[in-house]
Design a protein around this motif. Structure first.
Motif, PDB file in Angstrom:
ATOM      1  N   PRO A 186       0.800  -1.232   0.000  1.00  0.00           N
ATOM      2  CA  PRO A 186       0.000   0.000   0.000  1.00  0.00           C
ATOM      3  C   PRO A 186       0.825   1.270   0.000  1.00  0.00           C
ATOM      4  O   PRO A 186       0.351   2.315  -0.464  1.00  0.00           O
ATOM      5  CB  PRO A 186      -0.815  -0.122   1.291  1.00  0.00           C
ATOM      6  N   HIS A 187       2.059   1.189   0.495  1.00  0.00           N
ATOM      7  CA  HIS A 187       2.902   2.378   0.609  1.00  0.00           C
ATOM      8  C   HIS A 187       3.768   2.596  -0.625  1.00  0.00           C
ATOM      9  O   HIS A 187       4.446   3.618  -0.738  1.00  0.00           O
ATOM     10  CB  HIS A 187       3.805   2.266   1.831  1.00  0.00           C
ATOM     11  N   ASP A 188       3.750   1.649  -1.564  1.00  0.00           N
ATOM     12  CA  ASP A 188       4.638   1.760  -2.724  1.00  0.00           C
ATOM     13  C   ASP A 188       3.995   1.101  -3.941  1.00  0.00           C
ATOM     14  O   ASP A 188       4.568   0.214  -4.565  1.00  0.00           O
ATOM     15  CB  ASP A 188       5.995   1.114  -2.417  1.00  0.00           C
ATOM     16  N   ARG A 189       2.809   1.561  -4.272  1.00  0.00           N
ATOM     17  CA  ARG A 189       2.068   0.924  -5.368  1.00  0.00           C
ATOM     18  C   ARG A 189       2.786   1.104  -6.706  1.00  0.00           C
ATOM     19  O   ARG A 189       2.803   0.193  -7.531  1.00  0.00           O
ATOM     20  CB  ARG A 189       0.645   1.486  -5.424  1.00  0.00           C
ATOM     21  N   ALA A 190       3.374   2.261  -6.933  1.00  0.00           N
ATOM     22  CA  ALA A 190       4.103   2.472  -8.189  1.00  0.00           C
ATOM     23  C   ALA A 190       5.320   1.554  -8.259  1.00  0.00           C
ATOM     24  O   ALA A 190       5.652   1.015  -9.323  1.00  0.00           O
ATOM     25  CB  ALA A 190       4.526   3.932  -8.330  1.00  0.00           C
ATOM     26  N   GLY A 191       5.997   1.376  -7.129  1.00  0.00           N
ATOM     27  CA  GLY A 191       7.118   0.444  -7.097  1.00  0.00           C
ATOM     28  C   GLY A 191       6.673  -0.976  -7.369  1.00  0.00           C
ATOM     29  O   GLY A 191       7.390  -1.747  -8.027  1.00  0.00           O
ATOM     30  N   LEU A 192       5.502  -1.341  -6.900  1.00  0.00           N
ATOM     31  CA  LEU A 192       4.953  -2.671  -7.146  1.00  0.00           C
ATOM     32  C   LEU A 192       4.660  -2.869  -8.629  1.00  0.00           C
ATOM     33  O   LEU A 192       4.933  -3.944  -9.189  1.00  0.00           O
ATOM     34  CB  LEU A 192       3.681  -2.856  -6.320  1.00  0.00           C
ATOM     35  N   VAL A 193       4.114  -1.849  -9.271  1.00  0.00           N
ATOM     36  CA  VAL A 193       3.844  -1.931 -10.708  1.00  0.00           C
ATOM     37  C   VAL A 193       5.149  -2.175 -11.468  1.00  0.00           C
ATOM     38  O   VAL A 193       5.221  -3.029 -12.364  1.00  0.00           O
ATOM     39  CB  VAL A 193       3.151  -0.643 -11.207  1.00  0.00           C
TER      40      VAL A 193
ATOM     41  N   LEU B  41       7.868  -3.492 -10.310  1.00  0.00           N
ATOM     42  CA  LEU B  41       8.366  -4.812  -9.933  1.00  0.00           C
ATOM     43  C   LEU B  41       7.733  -5.904 -10.782  1.00  0.00           C
ATOM     44  O   LEU B  41       8.375  -6.915 -11.109  1.00  0.00           O
ATOM     45  CB  LEU B  41       8.068  -5.044  -8.446  1.00  0.00           C
ATOM     46  N   MET B  42       6.478  -5.699 -11.174  1.00  0.00           N
ATOM     47  CA  MET B  42       5.745  -6.710 -11.924  1.00  0.00           C
ATOM     48  C   MET B  42       5.818  -6.534 -13.435  1.00  0.00           C
ATOM     49  O   MET B  42       5.156  -7.271 -14.172  1.00  0.00           O
ATOM     50  CB  MET B  42       4.275  -6.718 -11.476  1.00  0.00           C
ATOM     51  N   GLY B  43       6.576  -5.561 -13.895  1.00  0.00           N
ATOM     52  CA  GLY B  43       6.772  -5.464 -15.328  1.00  0.00           C
ATOM     53  C   GLY B  43       6.187  -4.259 -16.011  1.00  0.00           C
ATOM     54  O   GLY B  43       6.163  -4.200 -17.246  1.00  0.00           O
ATOM     55  N   GLY B  44       5.659  -3.306 -15.250  1.00  0.00           N
ATOM     56  CA  GLY B  44       5.167  -2.081 -15.856  1.00  0.00           C
ATOM     57  C   GLY B  44       3.651  -2.023 -15.956  1.00  0.00           C
ATOM     58  O   GLY B  44       2.922  -2.986 -15.657  1.00  0.00           O
ATOM     59  N   ASN B  45       3.159  -0.881 -16.424  1.00  0.00           N
ATOM     60  CA  ASN B  45       1.720  -0.608 -16.412  1.00  0.00           C
ATOM     61  C   ASN B  45       0.891  -1.617 -17.194  1.00  0.00           C
ATOM     62  O   ASN B  45      -0.125  -2.118 -16.710  1.00  0.00           O
ATOM     63  CB  ASN B  45       1.464   0.802 -16.968  1.00  0.00           C
ATOM     64  N   ALA B  46       1.295  -1.902 -18.427  1.00  0.00           N
ATOM     65  CA  ALA B  46       0.479  -2.769 -19.285  1.00  0.00           C
ATOM     66  C   ALA B  46       0.377  -4.175 -18.686  1.00  0.00           C
ATOM     67  O   ALA B  46      -0.711  -4.763 -18.617  1.00  0.00           O
ATOM     68  CB  ALA B  46       1.068  -2.820 -20.687  1.00  0.00           C
ATOM     69  N   THR B  47       1.505  -4.702 -18.245  1.00  0.00           N
ATOM     70  CA  THR B  47       1.491  -6.043 -17.641  1.00  0.00           C
ATOM     71  C   THR B  47       0.703  -6.049 -16.344  1.00  0.00           C
ATOM     72  O   THR B  47      -0.071  -6.982 -16.076  1.00  0.00           O
ATOM     73  CB  THR B  47       2.930  -6.517 -17.380  1.00  0.00           C
TER      74      THR B  47
END
Length: 874
Positions: A660-667, A669-675
């Motif tokens: 919850p504190h790093d949602r952009a970092g999580l995105v 980590l998982m390969g970017g916005n589209a993925t």
């Protein structure tokens, strides 16, 4: 969900049994409205009132947008039976008489699965009325249920013929007679005896009405069985019972086992019962009884004192039996009044409680006082008069449950303290996400009292309580989540904390101790801190010489510890603590990424939360384990030692979305916005979303971080319509001390919180406006411009305004359509008022605003804290 046929109401009062559609008269003091079963697709289920709606798409008038006036009783919108259905995924909600945070919660104890005492429908017998219950817990054996009173008739008025033991005294209820509202509950047994209940914080008033015809048929006076030994789980371990028969007063106490904690911990409960109604009632016979399920059943009329020690084998049953002196040949029904007090400290306290709180035995006045207390709580959020009736009922029913728990036992705690004492915290893993942020909107005084309970737990026992219940320590579920609860209070109310009874220096010391100091028994408080500090995660298969606990949930505990570190950094910043503290905790919180294995694949996606050894290698398991699609009963998903896949009460698919504190970092980590978007869509479409699991609370709003808030709005509409209603089964699983209720409350208001911060993600309200009343921070009036009732179904029709185009605060355009701060809502002074306008459009607008600051905050990209140069660990 949507009701299309509506009309104004007559004043007829009826109760409809949802299983038979038979109507029956309600109590004379029932709510004055027409109640009936709506069609199944209406979504409102057991109890609904309908009114004339706004014309589709038409703007409401100024009069309609005004909040309810003082003449409008908001308790009429509360359905206390939502969440009581005993289905495959029950809500376990308490339905009975309680005041806000009531320690006394009076309702019937239904046999079978009934953790909160009451369940719907009426297909199981009851064994009596208990004044002690919890609400919304997942304890399958139940919690409390002590001190049952059961009204009975005894053949030919013979005490020996009275059915005092559990099974013999059980009776079914009549269909269609269960009714209740905040502060009042009634039901009728199949022999016509009517039960009515009301309560104060630590006491109850109870009315038992015996039908004259039934007394004549049975040749019996009214009798009451007063159970001494039996709680719902059957864990009696000894106690004492005394009777002053001349005064008509009994005291009882006992020792029982906690419903959710180590077996070493036991609690005591005390009650005091008065039977003579200020001399208006008389006893003609009395006895103590004892027995068991194997034929032992004895009554003695010569006793007035009994001490019973623990029995290790079998369930011993004991209590008192009384007969009232009445004319059973009279034509009028006979009503017997009982008052009783409860305490967790002493029998003397229990007697003082009832004498102080129900000294005049006035049942109607006690009901009115309870209803007024509930009205005060509900009026803190006033929906506009133009709000659709179904939404008003859905909202206020949920808001009501946010004040049911925890239980305010101040003055009756099991240890000496001058601080407030709240109990029944099942469990902070459930409630830190939405319940306490919801409480922060309107109730800083209550929030402060509960926070002070957490701090006092640290003072008295060395650690913040975690899942404390039945007056004793409970098991840690996900982590030591008292930390984010304290953080949420500190971040929002640091300046007012002293006036709210909280010492922020003590708060911070308690928080630091809970995070930094390894506790030898982290199973029920604190952390497994030593390996976490060494590696940045909890390693699998690690020999830990500093702490003892079940070596499970390594990945999910690591994620939860990381979020707790983040909230500690937020607290340090809010309280002006050294910048080194802020940076240390913030950097530790970014270690969440160390739990992600980029080599794990599932359904074509990679990078999932997994267990990890101290040497850095991962121990992967199927990410679908313990998801809703996992039907393999061999997978243990909770606290069992057999839970061997690394996460708690959830799947890796679900927990892999948790940062919850790093949602952009999580995105990233998982390969970017589209993925990330494809993966999020797949999560919902495949069926991995588990709405009754708290880790899933975040996922419907994660589209915000992709700059697609309209997709979050659509997803939230779908979730609300699919999983929530006003039916007895109208919540998706255990309410978990109002975790579900507060989540729905935020959804309906059009926000979603990040706990331990001031950030609120902006959704789309389900009503045209509302007012938040905060006695410390002032009034916030929210007006939804362009509101259209057609948008509140499962899908939003094309061309209907439902998506946020802009937000205005006091007439000035707010730059973000995705987020605002808690401070943006409130003026900051008790007398002030802030006006917020949420402007809706039918267009699915991309992006959140013109600057990076308009997007949801993420720690690794510079949000929340000023940490220049901070990067996520590899």
């Amino acid at each position: 969900m949507k009701v299309t046929t509506r009309f104004l109401l007559a004043t007829a009062v009826v109760w409809i049994d949802a299983s038979t559609s038979r109507s029956a008269p309600l109590a004379s003091n029932a709510v004055h409205e027409q109640s009936f079963q709506l069609p199944a697709d209406a979504g409102s289920g057991l109890y609904a009132r309908v009114t004339t709606p706004l014309s589709a798409g038409a703007p409401p008038s100024d009069a309609e947008l005004k909040p309810h006036t003082d003449a409008t009783n908001l308790t009429q919108y509360v359905n206390i039976f939502v969440g009581t259905e005993a289905n495959d995924d029950p809500g376990d909600v308490f339905a009975g008489a309680s005041v806000p945070y009531g320690m006394a919660k009076a309702t019937i104890n239904v046999e079978g699965y009934a953790p909160a005492g009451y369940v719907w429908p009426s297909d199981k017998p009851t064994r009596g009325v208990s004044p002690l219950h919890d609400s919304g817990t997942g304890s399958s054996s139940g919690s409390y249920g002590n001190f049952c009173i059961m009204p009975i008739l005894c053949a030919d008025n013979e005490l020996d013929a009275c059915t005092t033991l559990l099974e013999p005294r059980e009776r079914m209820r009549r269909n269609g007679t269960d009714h209740g509202r905040p502060g009042y509950f009634t039901t009728t047994l199949d022999n016509g005896i009517r039960i009515e209940l009301t309560s104060t914080r630590r006491s109850t008033l109870e009315k038992y009405t015996f039908p004259a015809a039934e007394m004549r048929r049975a040749k019996s006076n009214p009798h009451l069985v007063l159970d001494w030994t039996n709680d719902s789980p059957g864990t009696f371990r000894g106690g004492e019972m005394k009777a002053d028969w001349q005064q008509g007063r009994l005291t009882m106490n006992g020792t029982w086992l906690s419903s959710f904690g180590p077996g070493d911990f036991r609690y005591q409960a005390f009650q005091c019962v008065d039977l003579l109604f200020q001399g208006k009632q008389r006893l003609s016979a009395h006895a103590f009884f004892g027995g068991n399920r194997r034929g032992y059943d004895t009554k003695r009329q010569d006793l007035d004192h009994w001490v019973r020690v623990a029995q290790q084998i079998g369930q011993y049953q004991a209590g008192a039996l009384v007969r009232f002196d009445v004319d059973r040949e009279a034509k009028e029904d006979v009503t017997i009044m009982v008052r009783r007090g409860v305490s967790f400290a002493s029998a003397e306290n229990a007697c003082r409680n009832m004498e102080a709180e129900v000294g005049d035995w006035d049942f109607d006045a006690t009901v009115a006082s309870s209803e007024a207390a509930w009205e005060d709580k509900l009026r803190r959020i006033e929906l506009s008069a133009a709000t659709p009736d179904y939404i008003q009922r859905l909202f206020y029913t949920s808001m009501y449950r946010t004040f049911l728990s925890p239980n305010n036992a101040t003055g009756d705690s099991p240890f000496a303290t001058d601080s407030p004492y709240f109990d029944g915290m099942y469990c902070t893993w459930d409630t830190f996400r939405t319940l306490f942020p919801f409480l922060s909107l309107t109730s800083p005084h209550e929030f402060g009292e509960i926070v002070e309970t957490y701090i006092d737990g640290w003072r008295k026992e060395g650690w913040l309580p975690e899942c404390r219940a039945n007056q004793v320590k409970g098991f840690v579920q996900g982590a030591n989540h008292g930390v984010p609860v304290l953080a949420d209070f500190a971040v929002k109310y640091a300046k007012a904390a002293s006036s709210l009874g909280v010492d922020t220096d003590e708060l911070y010391r308690a928080m630091q101790h809970d995070i930094d100091v390894p506790w030898p028994q982290w199973e029920y408080e604190g952390r497994q801190a030593a390996p976490y500090q060494l590696y940045g995660y909890i390693p699998f298969g690690y020999l830990d010489p500093a702490s003892v606990g079940e070596q499970t949930r390594e990945a999910s505990r690591s994620l939860e510890y990381a979020f707790g570190d983040f909230t500690a950094a937020m607290t340090a910043q809010a309280l002006g603590k050294p910048v080194e503290d802020v940076q240390r905790y913030a950097m530790a919180s970014l270690n969440y990424s160390l739990n992600f294995d980029h080599g794990t694949m599932s359904d074509g996606f990679k990078t999932f939360v997994q267990r990890r050894r101290a040497n850095g290698t991962f121990v992967p398991s199927d990410p679908t384990f313990c998801s809703p699609l996992d039907n393999n009963s061999s997978h243990a998903c909770s606290l069992q030692a057999e839970n061997d896949f690394g996460v708690y009460e959830s799947s890796s698919w679900e927990y892999s979305f948790y940062a919850p504190h790093d949602r952009a970092g999580l995105v990233e980590l998982m390969g970017g916005n589209a993925t990330f978007e494809k993966r999020l869509d797949h999560f919902f479409s495949k069926g991995y979303f588990a709405p009754g699991n708290e880790p899933s609370f975040d996922t419907p709003t994660l589209y915000h971080v992709l700059g697609k808030p309209y997709r979050s709005v659509r997803r939230v509409r779908e979730v609300v319509d699919t999983y929530f209603s006003l039916k007895p089964g109208g919540i998706p699983g255990n309410d978990d001390n109002a975790a579900m209720a507060s989540l729905l409350g935020f959804y309906l208001l059009g926000f979603y919180p990040t706990p331990g911060t001031k950030e609120l993600l902006i959704l789309s309200p389900f009503m045209p406006g509302y007012t938040l009343h905060n006695p410390v921070l002032g009034k916030a009036t929210v007006n939804v411009v362009g509101y259209d009732e057609r948008s509140i179904g499962k899908t939003i029709p094309q061309g209907v305004k439902a998506f946020v185009s802009e937000v205005r605060i006091d007439g000035k355009r707010h730059t973000s359509r995705c987020r605002l701060s808690f401070d943006d809502l409130f003026p900051g002074t008790p007398e002030g008022e802030r006006k917020v306008e949420i402007v809706l459009t039918e267009q699915e607008m991309e992006g959140c605003g013109d600057t990076d600051g308009d997007w949801p905050m993420s720690l690794s990209t510079g949000g929340f804290l000023d940490l220049k140069g901070t990067r996520r660990p590899s």
